[in-house]
Scaffold this motif. Sequence first.
Motif, PDB file in Angstrom:
ATOM      1  N   ASN A 178      -8.180  24.617   6.152  1.00  0.00           N
ATOM      2  CA  ASN A 178      -8.243  23.082   6.079  1.00  0.00           C
ATOM      3  C   ASN A 178      -9.183  22.921   6.490  1.00  0.00           C
ATOM      4  O   ASN A 178     -10.076  23.922   6.377  1.00  0.00           O
ATOM      5  CB  ASN A 178      -7.056  23.356   7.926  1.00  0.00           C
ATOM      6  N   GLY A 179      -9.349  21.254   6.970  1.00  0.00           N
ATOM      7  CA  GLY A 179     -10.793  20.759   7.518  1.00  0.00           C
ATOM      8  C   GLY A 179     -11.591  20.296   6.462  1.00  0.00           C
ATOM      9  O   GLY A 179     -11.395  20.296   5.170  1.00  0.00           O
ATOM     10  N   GLN A 180     -12.540  20.540   6.358  1.00  0.00           N
ATOM     11  CA  GLN A 180     -13.678  20.530   5.717  1.00  0.00           C
ATOM     12  C   GLN A 180     -13.630  21.550   4.249  1.00  0.00           C
ATOM     13  O   GLN A 180     -13.747  21.576   3.093  1.00  0.00           O
ATOM     14  CB  GLN A 180     -14.862  20.154   6.369  1.00  0.00           C
ATOM     15  N   ARG A 181     -13.758  22.747   4.842  1.00  0.00           N
ATOM     16  CA  ARG A 181     -13.242  23.846   3.775  1.00  0.00           C
ATOM     17  C   ARG A 181     -12.248  23.216   2.523  1.00  0.00           C
ATOM     18  O   ARG A 181     -12.834  23.698   1.852  1.00  0.00           O
ATOM     19  CB  ARG A 181     -13.327  25.035   4.349  1.00  0.00           C
ATOM     20  N   TRP A 182     -11.367  22.959   2.994  1.00  0.00           N
ATOM     21  CA  TRP A 182      -9.575  22.606   1.760  1.00  0.00           C
ATOM     22  C   TRP A 182     -10.663  21.474   1.820  1.00  0.00           C
ATOM     23  O   TRP A 182     -10.037  21.886  -0.129  1.00  0.00           O
ATOM     24  CB  TRP A 182      -8.604  22.492   3.025  1.00  0.00           C
ATOM     25  N   GLN A 183     -10.852  20.636   1.812  1.00  0.00           N
ATOM     26  CA  GLN A 183     -11.308  19.620   0.978  1.00  0.00           C
ATOM     27  C   GLN A 183     -12.241  19.539   0.560  1.00  0.00           C
ATOM     28  O   GLN A 183     -12.168  19.223  -1.097  1.00  0.00           O
ATOM     29  CB  GLN A 183     -11.702  18.138   2.136  1.00  0.00           C
ATOM     30  N   ASN A 184     -13.001  20.137   0.164  1.00  0.00           N
ATOM     31  CA  ASN A 184     -14.319  20.691  -0.550  1.00  0.00           C
ATOM     32  C   ASN A 184     -13.812  21.603  -1.718  1.00  0.00           C
ATOM     33  O   ASN A 184     -13.857  21.388  -2.786  1.00  0.00           O
ATOM     34  CB  ASN A 184     -15.452  21.545  -0.581  1.00  0.00           C
ATOM     35  N   VAL A 185     -12.944  22.769  -1.377  1.00  0.00           N
ATOM     36  CA  VAL A 185     -12.658  23.836  -2.695  1.00  0.00           C
ATOM     37  C   VAL A 185     -11.382  22.647  -3.289  1.00  0.00           C
ATOM     38  O   VAL A 185     -11.549  23.229  -4.558  1.00  0.00           O
ATOM     39  CB  VAL A 185     -12.157  24.678  -1.232  1.00  0.00           C
ATOM     40  N   ARG A 186     -10.228  21.966  -2.669  1.00  0.00           N
ATOM     41  CA  ARG A 186      -9.379  21.335  -3.631  1.00  0.00           C
ATOM     42  C   ARG A 186     -10.143  20.465  -4.735  1.00  0.00           C
ATOM     43  O   ARG A 186      -9.859  20.442  -5.539  1.00  0.00           O
ATOM     44  CB  ARG A 186      -9.140  20.937  -2.665  1.00  0.00           C
ATOM     45  N   ARG A 187     -10.870  20.029  -4.441  1.00  0.00           N
ATOM     46  CA  ARG A 187     -11.880  18.651  -4.376  1.00  0.00           C
ATOM     47  C   ARG A 187     -12.580  19.556  -5.703  1.00  0.00           C
ATOM     48  O   ARG A 187     -12.150  18.993  -7.265  1.00  0.00           O
ATOM     49  CB  ARG A 187     -12.382  18.014  -4.418  1.00  0.00           C
ATOM     50  N   PHE A 188     -12.950  20.665  -5.257  1.00  0.00           N
ATOM     51  CA  PHE A 188     -13.828  21.546  -6.322  1.00  0.00           C
ATOM     52  C   PHE A 188     -12.784  22.513  -7.851  1.00  0.00           C
ATOM     53  O   PHE A 188     -12.974  22.755  -8.820  1.00  0.00           O
ATOM     54  CB  PHE A 188     -14.347  21.995  -5.769  1.00  0.00           C
TER      55      PHE A 188
ATOM     56  N   GLU B 148     -21.931  26.815  -8.047  1.00  0.00           N
ATOM     57  CA  GLU B 148     -21.316  26.677  -6.880  1.00  0.00           C
ATOM     58  C   GLU B 148     -22.197  26.694  -5.976  1.00  0.00           C
ATOM     59  O   GLU B 148     -22.993  26.305  -4.937  1.00  0.00           O
ATOM     60  CB  GLU B 148     -20.274  26.007  -6.661  1.00  0.00           C
ATOM     61  N   MET B 149     -21.826  28.344  -5.602  1.00  0.00           N
ATOM     62  CA  MET B 149     -22.423  29.160  -4.956  1.00  0.00           C
ATOM     63  C   MET B 149     -24.241  29.171  -4.366  1.00  0.00           C
ATOM     64  O   MET B 149     -24.582  28.441  -2.896  1.00  0.00           O
ATOM     65  CB  MET B 149     -21.950  30.705  -4.673  1.00  0.00           C
ATOM     66  N   SER B 150     -25.072  28.670  -5.966  1.00  0.00           N
ATOM     67  CA  SER B 150     -25.932  29.059  -6.024  1.00  0.00           C
ATOM     68  C   SER B 150     -26.957  27.632  -5.451  1.00  0.00           C
ATOM     69  O   SER B 150     -27.789  27.308  -4.998  1.00  0.00           O
ATOM     70  CB  SER B 150     -26.787  29.186  -6.734  1.00  0.00           C
ATOM     71  N   LYS B 151     -26.307  26.855  -5.207  1.00  0.00           N
ATOM     72  CA  LYS B 151     -26.295  25.515  -4.685  1.00  0.00           C
ATOM     73  C   LYS B 151     -26.746  24.947  -3.265  1.00  0.00           C
ATOM     74  O   LYS B 151     -26.509  25.744  -2.320  1.00  0.00           O
ATOM     75  CB  LYS B 151     -25.918  24.196  -5.474  1.00  0.00           C
ATOM     76  N   LYS B 152     -28.201  24.614  -2.857  1.00  0.00           N
ATOM     77  CA  LYS B 152     -28.364  24.408  -1.618  1.00  0.00           C
ATOM     78  C   LYS B 152     -27.363  22.658  -1.050  1.00  0.00           C
ATOM     79  O   LYS B 152     -29.021  21.658  -1.327  1.00  0.00           O
ATOM     80  CB  LYS B 152     -29.830  24.239  -1.931  1.00  0.00           C
ATOM     81  N   SER B 153     -26.386  22.721  -1.525  1.00  0.00           N
ATOM     82  CA  SER B 153     -25.957  21.330  -0.290  1.00  0.00           C
ATOM     83  C   SER B 153     -24.667  21.809   0.089  1.00  0.00           C
ATOM     84  O   SER B 153     -24.710  22.879   0.579  1.00  0.00           O
ATOM     85  CB  SER B 153     -24.623  21.651  -1.649  1.00  0.00           C
ATOM     86  N   ASP B 154     -24.319  20.642   0.898  1.00  0.00           N
ATOM     87  CA  ASP B 154     -23.283  20.908   1.754  1.00  0.00           C
ATOM     88  C   ASP B 154     -22.164  21.268   1.671  1.00  0.00           C
ATOM     89  O   ASP B 154     -22.001  22.472   2.085  1.00  0.00           O
ATOM     90  CB  ASP B 154     -23.041  19.301   2.633  1.00  0.00           C
ATOM     91  N   ILE B 155     -21.424  21.112   0.686  1.00  0.00           N
ATOM     92  CA  ILE B 155     -20.186  21.936  -0.023  1.00  0.00           C
ATOM     93  C   ILE B 155     -20.832  23.932  -0.245  1.00  0.00           C
ATOM     94  O   ILE B 155     -19.789  24.533   0.399  1.00  0.00           O
ATOM     95  CB  ILE B 155     -19.766  21.349  -1.526  1.00  0.00           C
ATOM     96  N   ALA B 156     -21.698  23.909  -1.011  1.00  0.00           N
ATOM     97  CA  ALA B 156     -21.973  24.735  -1.002  1.00  0.00           C
ATOM     98  C   ALA B 156     -21.808  26.279   0.118  1.00  0.00           C
ATOM     99  O   ALA B 156     -21.429  27.340   0.160  1.00  0.00           O
ATOM    100  CB  ALA B 156     -23.608  25.547  -1.399  1.00  0.00           C
ATOM    101  N   ALA B 157     -22.113  25.438   1.127  1.00  0.00           N
ATOM    102  CA  ALA B 157     -22.496  25.763   3.020  1.00  0.00           C
ATOM    103  C   ALA B 157     -20.128  26.182   3.139  1.00  0.00           C
ATOM    104  O   ALA B 157     -20.511  27.561   4.052  1.00  0.00           O
ATOM    105  CB  ALA B 157     -22.538  25.123   3.951  1.00  0.00           C
ATOM    106  N   PHE B 158     -19.661  26.525   2.040  1.00  0.00           N
ATOM    107  CA  PHE B 158     -18.074  26.766   2.346  1.00  0.00           C
ATOM    108  C   PHE B 158     -17.820  27.997   1.409  1.00  0.00           C
ATOM    109  O   PHE B 158     -16.926  28.663   1.278  1.00  0.00           O
ATOM    110  CB  PHE B 158     -17.074  25.636   1.950  1.00  0.00           C
ATOM    111  N   PHE B 159     -18.994  27.861   0.157  1.00  0.00           N
ATOM    112  CA  PHE B 159     -18.601  28.811  -0.534  1.00  0.00           C
ATOM    113  C   PHE B 159     -19.105  30.287  -0.286  1.00  0.00           C
ATOM    114  O   PHE B 159     -20.149  30.638  -0.177  1.00  0.00           O
ATOM    115  CB  PHE B 159     -19.338  28.441  -1.719  1.00  0.00           C
TER     116      PHE B 159
END
Length: 489
Positions: free
Chosen positions: A111-121, A269-280
């Motif tokens: 759910n939430g930001q985790r779900w939104q990030n991974v679904r878009r990815f 994506e995991m290796s990037k220093k981004s907001d989305i990477a925090a959930f990966f």
Amino acid sequence: MITEVLLLVFLAALVIYYWQNSSDQKLPPGPFCLPIIGSIKQVMVADDARELHRKFGDVFRIKMASITITFICNFKLAKEAFLKTECSDRPHYKSFHYLSDGREAGVIFSNGQRWQNVRRFLLRNLRDLGMGKSYLDSAIQEEAVMLVNDFKKYDGKETPIPQSVNIAALNVIWQLVAGCRYDLNDEEIHTFIKLIKSLQEDTTAFMLPECFPILNYLPGFLTRKLLRTDLIEEIKRKAFQLTGKTIESHKAKLDPNNPRDLIDEYLLEMSKKSDIAAFFSEEDLTRNIFDLFSAGFDTSSSMLRWICLYMAAYPEVQQRVQREIDNAVPRDKLPSHNEKSQLQYLEAVIHEVLRISSLIPFSVGHYVTKDIEIGGYLLPKGTTFLGCSVICHEDPNYWQDPKQFNPDRFLDNDGKFVSQKEGFFPFGIGRRQCLGEALARMEMFIFSAALLQNFTFSPLPNKQIDLQPDSIPFIQFAKDQDIVIAIRK
């Protein structure tokens, strides 16, 4: 003493009944509930929902011990609920996250930001890799060739639908995810598929701790037997074994300038220093692989089984499809996405099977994050609700003679396929709509066309095809049964 106890129980039941039917007038109606146990009538299969729908109407609720579930059996109301932002979450059940020890992970139940990030990815990368695009044809046709060659082994024999439908459907998504495919006779993958099937058959045991939290404190030997934690642990071990080897292989060969598949893209994506990477993370990657793995083969292969059985049961429909294929595609060439516009009746057949089989009869659960009103009833914050596709797909307001198998209902007056129809949602609606829908549609079309171009399916002599679904909770699999597969001359 016994008389007093019975009287007390009777009075308690009356109080509960009065409370359910007077103080909660805005809540949906439902069957009578008992303390601790919940509703005296539960919903496990489609017939249960049909019975309560006849009694209580389009919106009703049941209690499974500590869990309350609302069922929405009207297409417009279900669509209204699915499209609400406050209905986009999944239920917060720890049992859904057994691969991550109760921690939220993956795409289906997060759910939430985790779900939104991974679904878009996932959507972006699966589309970039070919999902829903014609250039994925070659990968699907490769599996169609394997499927046809395997089915030829059963020419003229009485046989259940071959297990190769599982591997063919799995290999398509697996090539996008991991850049490889499984051999038809790979024992490891067949074992894993059997474990997943066993878990689906034991859904009730799997969910019991959510309904009765006290069960989490039972001794280990009891939970292994009663709650099937032994099966869950075995699936977890196998899942990590399969995905672990694949992830390590990808890490060793990762080229940042030339990502090969979804796992490569995820690792980058995991290796990037981004907001989305925090959930990966690798744990989340394992769960996402498992979500795509299990959903990718299960729905498509199950629908292929239904299609084969309906063709066997309705020979005149099968013959009409075969004539259409023969007129559009030479017999020495497998049908492809390019012939889609010429195979309108095949498209109609596939969609009618989707409608009448309603593989996921109650959709996947949604969770209400804020009080809402649906159909004049209150769905309080924290409600779990299900959209009853199986009842919507039988609604006479949308479907004439809904119990009849009639592919022509998906054709217009000019014989053209009509893809969008009110009352039809086999892949869900809204933000939680199945992210693999485009891929599933491509697979069903190409695999069905290939099989019907090359084979005729029929029942055993003097027997009828059983089109009633297997009695497994929350999913309508076709029953295992022998048919006759004959190579077309």
